[in-house]
Design a protein around this motif. Structure first.
Motif, PDB file in Angstrom:
ATOM      1  N   ALA A   4       0.836  -1.198   0.000  1.00 45.19           N
ATOM      2  CA  ALA A   4       0.000   0.000   0.000  1.00 45.19           C
ATOM      3  C   ALA A   4       0.873   1.251   0.000  1.00 45.19           C
ATOM      4  CB  ALA A   4      -0.914   0.007   1.216  1.00 45.19           C
ATOM      5  N   THR A   5       0.341   2.296  -0.575  1.00 47.98           N
ATOM      6  CA  THR A   5       0.960   3.610  -0.519  1.00 47.98           C
ATOM      7  C   THR A   5       0.519   4.259   0.786  1.00 47.98           C
ATOM      8  OG1 THR A   5       0.846   3.811  -2.918  1.00 47.98           O
ATOM      9  CG2 THR A   5       1.090   5.853  -1.662  1.00 47.98           C
ATOM     10  N   ILE A   6       1.435   4.923   1.468  1.00 48.43           N
ATOM     11  CA  ILE A   6       1.128   5.611   2.716  1.00 48.43           C
ATOM     12  C   ILE A   6       1.019   7.108   2.421  1.00 48.43           C
ATOM     13  CG2 ILE A   6       1.859   6.120   5.078  1.00 48.43           C
ATOM     14  CD1 ILE A   6       1.416   3.141   4.668  1.00 48.43           C
ATOM     15  N   GLU A   7      -0.103   7.691   2.800  1.00 53.29           N
ATOM     16  CA  GLU A   7      -0.311   9.134   2.657  1.00 53.29           C
ATOM     17  C   GLU A   7      -0.598   9.722   4.034  1.00 53.29           C
ATOM     18  OE1 GLU A   7      -3.533   9.611  -0.109  1.00 53.29           O
ATOM     19  OE2 GLU A   7      -2.306   8.985  -1.815  1.00 53.29           O
ATOM     20  N   TRP A   8      -0.026  10.865   4.316  1.00 51.83           N
ATOM     21  CA  TRP A   8      -0.258  11.571   5.572  1.00 51.83           C
ATOM     22  C   TRP A   8      -1.072  12.827   5.284  1.00 51.83           C
ATOM     23  CZ3 TRP A   8       1.947  10.520  10.526  1.00 51.83           C
ATOM     24  CH2 TRP A   8       2.764   9.388  10.560  1.00 51.83           C
ATOM     25  N   THR A   9      -2.155  13.026   6.016  1.00 51.86           N
ATOM     26  CA  THR A   9      -2.904  14.273   5.877  1.00 51.86           C
ATOM     27  C   THR A   9      -2.089  15.393   6.519  1.00 51.86           C
ATOM     28  OG1 THR A   9      -4.072  13.987   7.981  1.00 51.86           O
ATOM     29  CG2 THR A   9      -5.152  13.087   5.977  1.00 51.86           C
ATOM     30  N   ASP A  10      -2.394  16.619   6.118  1.00 49.38           N
ATOM     31  CA  ASP A  10      -1.723  17.770   6.736  1.00 49.38           C
ATOM     32  C   ASP A  10      -1.985  17.791   8.238  1.00 49.38           C
ATOM     33  OD1 ASP A  10      -0.751  18.569   4.267  1.00 49.38           O
ATOM     34  OD2 ASP A  10      -2.347  20.038   3.932  1.00 49.38           O
ATOM     35  N   GLU A  11      -3.207  17.444   8.626  1.00 51.60           N
ATOM     36  CA  GLU A  11      -3.560  17.436  10.043  1.00 51.60           C
ATOM     37  C   GLU A  11      -2.727  16.413  10.813  1.00 51.60           C
ATOM     38  OE1 GLU A  11      -7.398  17.284  13.009  1.00 51.60           O
ATOM     39  OE2 GLU A  11      -7.695  16.899  10.882  1.00 51.60           O
ATOM     40  N   ALA A  12      -2.518  15.246  10.227  1.00 53.09           N
ATOM     41  CA  ALA A  12      -1.696  14.225  10.892  1.00 53.09           C
ATOM     42  C   ALA A  12      -0.264  14.715  11.072  1.00 53.09           C
ATOM     43  CB  ALA A  12      -1.720  12.928  10.090  1.00 53.09           C
ATOM     44  N   MET A  13       0.268  15.385  10.065  1.00 51.62           N
ATOM     45  CA  MET A  13       1.627  15.919  10.177  1.00 51.62           C
ATOM     46  C   MET A  13       1.684  17.024  11.231  1.00 51.62           C
ATOM     47  SD  MET A  13       3.509  14.034   8.346  1.00 51.62           S
ATOM     48  CE  MET A  13       5.026  14.966   8.417  1.00 51.62           C
ATOM     49  N   ASP A  14       0.639  17.845  11.299  1.00 49.71           N
ATOM     50  CA  ASP A  14       0.583  18.884  12.337  1.00 49.71           C
ATOM     51  C   ASP A  14       0.593  18.261  13.729  1.00 49.71           C
ATOM     52  OD1 ASP A  14       0.531  20.877  10.412  1.00 49.71           O
ATOM     53  OD2 ASP A  14      -1.633  21.198  10.547  1.00 49.71           O
ATOM     54  N   TRP A  15      -0.212  17.201  13.920  1.00 42.18           N
ATOM     55  CA  TRP A  15      -0.244  16.511  15.205  1.00 42.18           C
ATOM     56  C   TRP A  15       1.134  15.966  15.554  1.00 42.18           C
ATOM     57  CZ3 TRP A  15      -3.362  16.379  19.195  1.00 42.18           C
ATOM     58  CH2 TRP A  15      -4.690  16.752  19.033  1.00 42.18           C
ATOM     59  N   LEU A  16       1.813  15.411  14.584  1.00 41.92           N
ATOM     60  CA  LEU A  16       3.145  14.860  14.821  1.00 41.92           C
ATOM     61  C   LEU A  16       4.119  15.959  15.259  1.00 41.92           C
ATOM     62  CD1 LEU A  16       4.135  11.983  14.677  1.00 41.92           C
ATOM     63  CD2 LEU A  16       4.913  12.409  12.359  1.00 41.92           C
ATOM     64  N   ARG A  17       4.021  17.125  14.639  1.00 39.77           N
ATOM     65  CA  ARG A  17       4.882  18.249  15.033  1.00 39.77           C
ATOM     66  C   ARG A  17       4.584  18.692  16.467  1.00 39.77           C
ATOM     67  NH1 ARG A  17       4.902  19.212   9.411  1.00 39.77           N
ATOM     68  NH2 ARG A  17       2.872  20.217   9.295  1.00 39.77           N
ATOM     69  N   VAL A  18       3.305  18.720  16.812  1.00 41.10           N
ATOM     70  CA  VAL A  18       2.907  19.115  18.170  1.00 41.10           C
ATOM     71  C   VAL A  18       3.438  18.106  19.191  1.00 41.10           C
ATOM     72  CG1 VAL A  18       0.910  19.362  19.709  1.00 41.10           C
ATOM     73  CG2 VAL A  18       0.895  20.450  17.459  1.00 41.10           C
ATOM     74  N   ILE A  19       3.293  16.835  18.885  1.00 44.30           N
ATOM     75  CA  ILE A  19       3.789  15.782  19.779  1.00 44.30           C
ATOM     76  C   ILE A  19       5.294  15.910  19.966  1.00 44.30           C
ATOM     77  CG2 ILE A  19       4.224  13.281  19.927  1.00 44.30           C
ATOM     78  CD1 ILE A  19       1.397  12.967  18.583  1.00 44.30           C
ATOM     79  N   ARG A  20       6.004  16.105  18.853  1.00 45.35           N
ATOM     80  CA  ARG A  20       7.461  16.233  18.931  1.00 45.35           C
ATOM     81  C   ARG A  20       7.855  17.438  19.769  1.00 45.35           C
ATOM     82  NH1 ARG A  20      11.792  18.248  18.573  1.00 45.35           N
ATOM     83  NH2 ARG A  20      13.717  17.246  17.987  1.00 45.35           N
ATOM     84  N   ALA A  21       7.213  18.588  19.534  1.00 41.05           N
ATOM     85  CA  ALA A  21       7.535  19.810  20.279  1.00 41.05           C
ATOM     86  C   ALA A  21       7.272  19.639  21.773  1.00 41.05           C
ATOM     87  CB  ALA A  21       6.734  20.985  19.727  1.00 41.05           C
ATOM     88  N   TYR A  22       6.175  18.981  22.102  1.00 38.42           N
ATOM     89  CA  TYR A  22       5.829  18.770  23.511  1.00 38.42           C
ATOM     90  C   TYR A  22       6.875  17.897  24.209  1.00 38.42           C
ATOM     91  CZ  TYR A  22       3.246  17.531  27.689  1.00 38.42           C
ATOM     92  OH  TYR A  22       2.872  17.342  28.994  1.00 38.42           O
ATOM     93  N   ILE A  23       7.225  16.776  23.599  1.00 39.34           N
ATOM     94  CA  ILE A  23       8.206  15.868  24.203  1.00 39.34           C
ATOM     95  C   ILE A  23       9.582  16.514  24.247  1.00 39.34           C
ATOM     96  CG2 ILE A  23       9.372  13.631  23.970  1.00 39.34           C
ATOM     97  CD1 ILE A  23       6.749  12.599  22.669  1.00 39.34           C
ATOM     98  N   ALA A  24       9.915  17.305  23.225  1.00 38.19           N
ATOM     99  CA  ALA A  24      11.235  17.934  23.133  1.00 38.19           C
ATOM    100  C   ALA A  24      11.481  18.945  24.247  1.00 38.19           C
ATOM    101  CB  ALA A  24      11.417  18.589  21.771  1.00 38.19           C
ATOM    102  N   GLN A  25      10.418  19.436  24.872  1.00 32.04           N
ATOM    103  CA  GLN A  25      10.602  20.360  26.000  1.00 32.04           C
ATOM    104  C   GLN A  25      11.418  19.700  27.105  1.00 32.04           C
ATOM    105  OE1 GLN A  25       6.828  21.928  27.368  1.00 32.04           O
ATOM    106  NE2 GLN A  25       6.145  22.266  25.275  1.00 32.04           N
ATOM    107  N   ASP A  26      11.213  18.394  27.271  1.00 35.21           N
ATOM    108  CA  ASP A  26      11.950  17.653  28.295  1.00 35.21           C
ATOM    109  C   ASP A  26      13.151  16.920  27.727  1.00 35.21           C
ATOM    110  OD1 ASP A  26      10.229  18.374  30.382  1.00 35.21           O
ATOM    111  OD2 ASP A  26       8.879  16.719  29.932  1.00 35.21           O
ATOM    112  N   SER A  27      13.004  16.391  26.499  1.00 39.16           N
ATOM    113  CA  SER A  27      14.085  15.585  25.927  1.00 39.16           C
ATOM    114  C   SER A  27      13.992  15.560  24.400  1.00 39.16           C
ATOM    115  CB  SER A  27      14.017  14.157  26.474  1.00 39.16           C
ATOM    116  OG  SER A  27      14.950  13.339  25.795  1.00 39.16           O
ATOM    117  N   PRO A  28      14.824  16.353  23.744  1.00 40.42           N
ATOM    118  CA  PRO A  28      14.824  16.322  22.278  1.00 40.42           C
ATOM    119  C   PRO A  28      15.122  14.927  21.721  1.00 40.42           C
ATOM    120  CG  PRO A  28      15.987  18.260  23.046  1.00 40.42           C
ATOM    121  CD  PRO A  28      15.704  17.409  24.266  1.00 40.42           C
ATOM    122  N   ALA A  29      15.982  14.175  22.383  1.00 43.42           N
ATOM    123  CA  ALA A  29      16.305  12.823  21.903  1.00 43.42           C
ATOM    124  C   ALA A  29      15.079  11.911  21.999  1.00 43.42           C
ATOM    125  CB  ALA A  29      17.471  12.235  22.697  1.00 43.42           C
ATOM    126  N   ALA A  30      14.336  12.012  23.092  1.00 44.44           N
ATOM    127  CA  ALA A  30      13.122  11.202  23.245  1.00 44.44           C
ATOM    128  C   ALA A  30      12.080  11.615  22.214  1.00 44.44           C
ATOM    129  CB  ALA A  30      12.554  11.347  24.657  1.00 44.44           C
TER     130      ALA A  30
END
Length: 101
Positions: A4-30
């Motif tokens: 299957a081809t994998i497609e990401w919606t813009d909203e899904a990518m936005d959520w991923l950025r938010v998750i990364r930013a939140y976790i990065a506050q404590d640990s960029p590596a995590a």
């Protein structure tokens, strides 16, 4: 079996950025490990698009969810072979409110 081809919606990518930013506050590596793990988990859907479980939503029977750690990856599978990632949610969030009837 065709992968299957994998497609990401813009909203899904936005959520991923938010998750990364939140976790990065404590640990960029995590944060990096979490995002990488989510992407690797989604890549499994190329070979096994129905790997996740059907998510019960009123009026919809096409949403599936795959788990990664404390996150739920919501997606749909369309034929012939396309997986669309709709969002990535922390398990504590109410996913239903993001899928209006």
């Amino acid at each position: 079996m065709e992968e299957a081809t994998i497609e990401w919606t813009d909203e899904a990518m936005d959520w991923l950025r938010v998750i990364r930013a939140y976790i990065a506050q404590d640990s960029p590596a995590a944060a990096d490990r979490t995002v990488k793990g989510i992407f690797e988990t989604v890549q499994q859907l190329a070979k096994y698009p129905e790997l996740g479980f059907k998510y019960p939503l009123p009026g919809r029977d096409d949403v599936r969810v795959l788990l990664f750690g404390h996150h739920r990856i919501a997606y749909t599978v369309a034929r012939p072979a396309t997986v669309t990632v709709l969002g990535v949610f922390h398990a504590a969030l109410d996913v239903d409110r993001y899928f209006p009837e």
